[in-house]
Write a protein that holds these residues in place. Structure first.
Motif: not given
Length: 270
Positions: A111-126
């Protein structure tokens, strides 16, 4: 409701081989076992049980030359209710989380949070923090990833699953729980029994299942990005940061899987 669970697993080995197994029902469900859970090895080698750092029940044994067959069975009392749903469950601020939950916000083997953090916030930040955010993550993963046993690979990580868009139940769980961690929601991997109870039977042979739990409003809630709807008869065996922490069997030497049978069936009164 009563559910009959068990397994029959055979490994071949050319020489005596130490093993660690995690095939017991989780301590949180021990009070639901009717009678006793039985786990045996054939040939009859001793199994020493202990608790790991996550509280799971593990067993130690030495498989003899030639191999070993592991068998287990239990009768489990279950409410018959589907997984709990609480749309009002809230996200807990990080500074208010118990100390022992902080590791479920961090990166782990798969579970590489470092690789997926930007993607996660772009998808679910709102999305609205809390239950709605976890539900949105499950919806995305359910629609983004195609299920298929041919896509299984023990080295596949959450980032691999996101890029490839394919996987098995553990891959759905890894990607969803990693997105949760990226969004500051503690999440842990779960494995256990989940039979075809309350749904049409699936054509594939029965297997152990992987899902995840998210920590909201002071407690752990079950989520399943693969099926993406509440299920009946889920029986927990182990929890950890990811699948590396809840390997069903670990051998310290070369072994070959020869037989793998799992059952999880509702006991129907006659």
């Amino acid at each position: 409701m009563e559910i009959k669970v068990g397994f029959d697993i055979t490994y071949a080995a050319v020489q005596p081989t130490p093993m660690v197994i995690m095939l017991s029902i989780h301590p949180s469900r021990r009070s639901d076992i009717i009678g006793a859970e039985t786990i045996t090895a054939e040939p009859n080698v001793p199994i020493g049980f202990y608790r790991d750092s996550f509280g799971n029940i593990c067993g130690r044994l030495v498989a003899p030359a030639g191999g070993v067959t592991l068998r287990g069975h239990a009768l489990v009392r279950d409410s018959g209710l589907p997984d709990a749903v609480n749309p009002d469950a809230e996200q807990v601020p990080i500074d208010q989380l118990p100390d022992d939950l902080l590791l479920y916000l961090m990166a782990s083997r798969y579970c590489e949070t470092d690789k997926l953090t930007d993607i996660a916030w772009s998808l679910f930040g709102a999305t609205k923090p809390g239950w709605a955010r976890v539900a949105a993550i499950c919806d995305f993963v359910h629609n983004h990833v195609a299920f298929g046993y041919q896509h299984a690979h023990f080295m596949k990580s959450a980032h691999d699953v996101y890029e490839q868009g394919t996987g098995v139940c553990r891959d759905f769980a890894h990607l969803a729980l990693t997105f949760c961690r990226c969004m500051n929601i503690p999440a842990r991997y779960c494995t256990g029994y989940m039979g075809d109870i309350g749904i049409p039977p699936e054509p594939e042979p029965m297997d152990f299942s992987g899902w995840f739990e998210a920590y909201l409003s002071g407690q752990w809630y079950t989520f399943d990005a693969r099926h993406n709807h509440p299920r009946i008869g889920r029986i927990l065996m182990g929890t950890g940061r990811d699948a590396a922490d809840v390997a069903l069997t670990t051998s310290f030497g070369r072994m070959e899987l020869k037989k793998f049978v799992v059952i999880s069936d509702e006991v129907v009164a006659v």
